[in-house]
Design a protein around this motif. Structure first.
Motif, PDB file in Angstrom:
ATOM      1  N   LEU A 120       5.049 -52.008 -23.601  1.00  0.00           N
ATOM      2  CA  LEU A 120       4.271 -53.135 -24.117  1.00  0.00           C
ATOM      3  C   LEU A 120       2.907 -53.239 -23.448  1.00  0.00           C
ATOM      4  O   LEU A 120       2.024 -53.940 -23.942  1.00  0.00           O
ATOM      5  N   TYR A 121       2.759 -52.562 -22.310  1.00  0.00           N
ATOM      6  CA  TYR A 121       1.480 -52.567 -21.594  1.00  0.00           C
ATOM      7  C   TYR A 121       0.804 -51.199 -21.648  1.00  0.00           C
ATOM      8  O   TYR A 121      -0.002 -50.870 -20.780  1.00  0.00           O
ATOM      9  N   GLN A 122       1.129 -50.417 -22.687  1.00  0.00           N
ATOM     10  CA  GLN A 122       0.494 -49.112 -22.863  1.00  0.00           C
ATOM     11  C   GLN A 122      -1.006 -49.300 -23.075  1.00  0.00           C
ATOM     12  O   GLN A 122      -1.436 -50.032 -23.959  1.00  0.00           O
ATOM     13  N   GLY A 123      -1.810 -48.658 -22.240  1.00  0.00           N
ATOM     14  CA  GLY A 123      -3.259 -48.801 -22.337  1.00  0.00           C
ATOM     15  C   GLY A 123      -3.801 -50.028 -21.626  1.00  0.00           C
ATOM     16  O   GLY A 123      -4.976 -50.376 -21.793  1.00  0.00           O
ATOM     17  N   TYR A 124      -2.953 -50.676 -20.806  1.00  0.00           N
ATOM     18  CA  TYR A 124      -3.374 -51.917 -20.147  1.00  0.00           C
ATOM     19  C   TYR A 124      -4.514 -51.695 -19.158  1.00  0.00           C
ATOM     20  O   TYR A 124      -5.436 -52.511 -19.071  1.00  0.00           O
ATOM     21  N   GLY A 125      -4.467 -50.588 -18.422  1.00  0.00           N
ATOM     22  CA  GLY A 125      -5.488 -50.336 -17.404  1.00  0.00           C
ATOM     23  C   GLY A 125      -6.889 -50.296 -17.988  1.00  0.00           C
ATOM     24  O   GLY A 125      -7.793 -51.004 -17.531  1.00  0.00           O
ATOM     25  N   ILE A 126      -7.072 -49.483 -19.025  1.00  0.00           N
ATOM     26  CA  ILE A 126      -8.392 -49.370 -19.647  1.00  0.00           C
ATOM     27  C   ILE A 126      -8.746 -50.659 -20.375  1.00  0.00           C
ATOM     28  O   ILE A 126      -9.915 -51.052 -20.445  1.00  0.00           O
ATOM     29  N   ALA A 127      -7.715 -51.344 -20.913  1.00  0.00           N
ATOM     30  CA  ALA A 127      -7.971 -52.614 -21.603  1.00  0.00           C
ATOM     31  C   ALA A 127      -8.464 -53.673 -20.622  1.00  0.00           C
ATOM     32  O   ALA A 127      -9.383 -54.440 -20.930  1.00  0.00           O
ATOM     33  N   LEU A 128      -7.848 -53.719 -19.442  1.00  0.00           N
ATOM     34  CA  LEU A 128      -8.256 -54.697 -18.433  1.00  0.00           C
ATOM     35  C   LEU A 128      -9.699 -54.467 -18.012  1.00  0.00           C
ATOM     36  O   LEU A 128     -10.495 -55.411 -17.928  1.00  0.00           O
ATOM     37  N   PHE A 129     -10.041 -53.210 -17.774  1.00  0.00           N
ATOM     38  CA  PHE A 129     -11.416 -52.883 -17.398  1.00  0.00           C
ATOM     39  C   PHE A 129     -12.391 -53.287 -18.504  1.00  0.00           C
ATOM     40  O   PHE A 129     -13.430 -53.903 -18.249  1.00  0.00           O
ATOM     41  N   GLY A 130     -12.031 -52.951 -19.744  1.00  0.00           N
ATOM     42  CA  GLY A 130     -12.907 -53.263 -20.866  1.00  0.00           C
ATOM     43  C   GLY A 130     -13.080 -54.750 -21.088  1.00  0.00           C
ATOM     44  O   GLY A 130     -14.189 -55.226 -21.350  1.00  0.00           O
ATOM     45  N   VAL A 131     -11.988 -55.502 -20.960  1.00  0.00           N
ATOM     46  CA  VAL A 131     -12.058 -56.949 -21.199  1.00  0.00           C
ATOM     47  C   VAL A 131     -12.857 -57.641 -20.102  1.00  0.00           C
ATOM     48  O   VAL A 131     -13.626 -58.572 -20.381  1.00  0.00           O
ATOM     49  N   VAL A 132     -12.683 -57.210 -18.857  1.00  0.00           N
ATOM     50  CA  VAL A 132     -13.451 -57.812 -17.760  1.00  0.00           C
ATOM     51  C   VAL A 132     -14.948 -57.619 -17.999  1.00  0.00           C
ATOM     52  O   VAL A 132     -15.744 -58.557 -17.858  1.00  0.00           O
ATOM     53  N   VAL A 133     -15.331 -56.398 -18.393  1.00  0.00           N
ATOM     54  CA  VAL A 133     -16.747 -56.131 -18.668  1.00  0.00           C
ATOM     55  C   VAL A 133     -17.214 -56.917 -19.890  1.00  0.00           C
ATOM     56  O   VAL A 133     -18.286 -57.539 -19.882  1.00  0.00           O
TER      57      VAL A 133
END
Length: 275
Positions: free
Chosen positions: A128-141
């Motif tokens: 359910l958290y597949q791609g979470y790392g890159i998503a977190l970085f993208g959302v923060v930016v």
């Protein structure tokens, strides 16, 4: 889009709509609430920066601190919200890409429940958290540029407008009739700022969002059949095989959607004044 319409008629445009409504409502509420909370929380640490030696004037340092506060609080709010609501975003993306001529031919005919059960059985919580790392970085930016950028640009424009109006007031002070000046931005000016910020933030962060969606779409598949091993590998493969254009597939509808993001920022501003 034309292909989807031919396959599913009106149903395709609503696929994944339920998790999207849940995600959008929760994301909007949490982003604005947490941004205000984080902005207050980081004031004390940022206040210490005024005591550090610097060649800048105190006024310039305060303005710089205010801008930094806006960007930091926006990014932190976006990151926190994504952490809590990412599984709903995952369900929305999978359902939106699940097309078929009829309900029976779709991969997930029962909607959210099928996506959740299928992913949970294959990968558990991690799926359910597949791609979470890159998503977190993208959302923060993105949120730093979108929420924080809007707040910073708006504050700077109000400051400049106030200085200009104070000067004009002094110029007219000799007249018998006192002239009233509006030292705030109009709704139109706020919307223009919000729209520009939304387009810039969306365009800059879209490649990260593209990688996130590609990683999401392979969740639940056997590891040996997955096309991308991780975010960095996905970046390299897309760049090699598709070039820069591969990162910006589908950006047109995303830019159109930025109108809603701009409207949301202006509406929130209006409600803050009313409350």
């Amino acid at each position: 889009m034309e292909h989807m319409f031919c396959l599913q008629s009106n149903n395709c445009s609503k696929s994944g709509n339920t998790p999207n409504v849940l995600r959008q409502g929760g994301t909007t509420a949490l982003n604005f609430m947490l941004m205000d909370w984080y902005k207050q929380a980081i004031q004390t640490p940022l206040a210490y920066t005024l005591k550090l030696p610097s060649n800048r004037s105190p006024e310039a340092r305060k303005k710089r601190r205010a801008r930094l506060s806006s960007f930091l609080s926006g990014g932190l709010a976006g990151g926190t919200t994504t952490t809590f609501l990412y599984p709903i975003e995952f369900l929305r993306t999978r359902l939106a890409m699940d097309i078929g001529a009829t309900i029976k031919t779709r991969q997930y005919p029962r909607g959210m429940r099928d996506v959740f059960i299928s992913t949970w059985n294959a990968d558990g919580v991690r799926g359910l958290y597949q791609g979470y790392g890159i998503a977190l970085f993208g959302v923060v930016v993105y949120r730093a540029l979108h929420l924080g950028g809007y707040d910073a640009v708006k504050s700077e424009l109000i400051h400049r407008k106030t200085l200009s109006l104070e000067y004009n007031q002094q110029q007219h002070s000799t007249k018998a009739r006192k002239i009233k000046f509006n030292d705030t931005l109009t709704i139109g000016e706020r919307f223009a700022v919000a729209q520009i910020v939304s387009v810039v933030a969306g365009t800059m962060c879209y490649p990260i969002d593209s990688v996130r969606r590609r990683l999401m779409m392979q969740a639940g598949e056997p590891v040996e059949l997955r096309r991308y091993r991780n975010s960095l590998y996905c970046f390299r493969k897309v760049m090699t095989q598709e070039g820069i254009r591969g990162f910006y597939l589908g950006i047109g509808p995303n830019l159109v959607r930025s109108f809603g993001g701009a409207l949301l920022l202006v509406t929130y501003d209006a409600f803050k004044v009313m409350i």
